[in-house]
Design an enzyme around this catalytic site. Structure first.
Site, PDB file in Angstrom:
ATOM      1  N   SER A  88       1.110  -1.047  -0.028  1.00 32.88           N
ATOM      2  CA  SER A  88      -0.013  -0.368   0.410  1.00 32.88           C
ATOM      3  C   SER A  88       0.855   1.292   0.126  1.00 32.88           C
ATOM      4  O   SER A  88       2.042   0.914  -0.157  1.00 32.88           O
ATOM      5  CB  SER A  88      -0.850  -0.057   1.267  1.00 32.88           C
ATOM      6  OG  SER A  88      -1.344   1.093   1.552  1.00 32.88           O
ATOM      7  N   TYR A 123      -1.921  -1.580  10.282  1.00 34.46           N
ATOM      8  CA  TYR A 123      -2.301  -1.295   8.714  1.00 34.46           C
ATOM      9  C   TYR A 123      -1.018  -1.229   8.218  1.00 34.46           C
ATOM     10  O   TYR A 123      -0.308  -1.842   7.533  1.00 34.46           O
ATOM     11  CB  TYR A 123      -3.141  -0.358   8.597  1.00 34.46           C
ATOM     12  CG  TYR A 123      -3.586  -0.589   6.650  1.00 34.46           C
ATOM     13  CD1 TYR A 123      -4.060  -2.227   6.419  1.00 34.46           C
ATOM     14  CD2 TYR A 123      -3.083  -0.050   6.209  1.00 34.46           C
ATOM     15  CE1 TYR A 123      -4.642  -1.953   5.130  1.00 34.46           C
ATOM     16  CE2 TYR A 123      -3.096  -0.080   4.601  1.00 34.46           C
ATOM     17  CZ  TYR A 123      -3.903  -1.215   4.061  1.00 34.46           C
ATOM     18  OH  TYR A 123      -4.396  -1.393   3.117  1.00 34.46           O
TER      19      TYR A 123
END
Ligand code: NAD
Length: 274
Positions: free
Chosen positions: A152, A165
């Site tokens: 990401s 995350y």
């Protein structure tokens, strides 16, 4: 006619009952690979994913259709069992491993439930380690292998409220670089070598980001929520489509991509250029 350069290769895409993973599974099938999918979901959702990958051309020349592995990636033993079964199904191990499964939970660090931390680290990071340690030796023996980890932008820069995350995504970028170095000299230009890369998307239109869109609607429409989300960090002001991430994944599988390894490739409309 499409280029089925992956004919004869086997691929596993984790978290491919939805979103980016499903698009990658379809694109690899269209490129000729025999694809195994994994992920959670209702029987109908799993059946729809299998049908979508079959329709994309799974199996190249008429071999068995898409196989679904129901392994819950929080469970290391379930990953072991999946990889062993996959090896038997494919007749010798996976050529293309896409570690894509991921979950999100956005709240401030002090309010993050400990169970969410554990689940996010297990699914987004540890599952990739387990699949890689089990799949990569056979890749080295064959002189060809591709590991594509869906990280990401949050593997490159942070945002608040996403402690586990961001930790998991920075972790998978580091893990990928180590594996890239360890396997860099295996194989040859002719065999295609072993490469390990991360794709680092910004906002991609999938179910994962729906709660974040809703949080930015402020009483308006979903389109308002999307506009707000993009305006905050993604300068192109355009969402990426899952199929666009899949197109990059397919390129990384090509033989001529043998020297692209250890990279973390942003697909983020300029997010990390700022
Ligand atoms: P999604 O929610 O559409 O799909 C997630 C997939 O992971 C599903 O198939 C789900 O069943 C599977 N999964 C979840 N928990 C699992 C578990 N315990 N065991 C096995 N499978 C499990 O999400 P997506 O947006 O397609 O996300 C895919 C990847 O892309 C994730 O790693 C995510 O972090 C990353 N990503 C997404 C975006 C985005 O904007 N959508 C941006 C950057 C990175």
């Amino acid at each position: 006619m499409s280029d089925t350069f992956l004919h004869g290769r086997t691929a596993l895409v984790t978290g491919s009952t939805s979103g980016i993973g499903l698009a990658i599974a379809q694109a690899l099938a269209a490129a000729g690979a025999r694809v195994a999918i994994n992920g959670l979901g209702s029987a109908d959702q799993v059946a729809a994913a299998i049908a979508a990958v079959d329709a994309a051309g799974n199996g190249g020349a008429g071999s068995a259709s898409t196989k679904h592995f129901s392994a819950d990636l929080r469970d290391a033993e379930a990953i072991d069992a999946m990889m062993a079964e996959l090896s038997a199904w494919s007749g010798g191990g996976v050529d293309v491993l896409v570690n894509n499964a991921g979950i999100q939970h956005a709240v401030p660090l002090a309010q993050m439930p400990v169970q969410k931390w554990n689940d996010i680290i297990a699914i987004n990071l540890s599952s990739a380690f387990h699949a890689m340690r089990l799949a990569m030796p056979a890749m080295a023996a064959r002189g060809f292998g591709r590991v594509i980890n869906i990280a990401s932008v949050h593997g490159l820069v942070a945002s608040k409220d996403k402690a586990p995350y961001v930790a998991s995504k920075f972790g998978i970028v580091g893990l990928s670089k180590v594996a890239a170095l360890e396997y860099a000299a295996q194989g040859s230009r002719e065999s295609g070598g072993i490469t390990v890369n991360c794709i680092c998307p910004g906002w991609v239109e999938t179910p994962l980001i729906e709660p974040q869109i809703e949080a930015r609607m402020h009483g308006g429409s979903r389109d308002d929520g999307v506009r707000n989300l993009l305006a905050e960090k993604q300068p192109s002001l355009r969402m990426t489509l899952p199929a666009e991430i899949a197109a990059l994944a397919v390129f990384l599988c090509r033989r001529e991509a043998h020297n692209i390894t250890g990279a973390a490739l942003p697909v983020d409309g300029g997010w990390t250029a700022q």
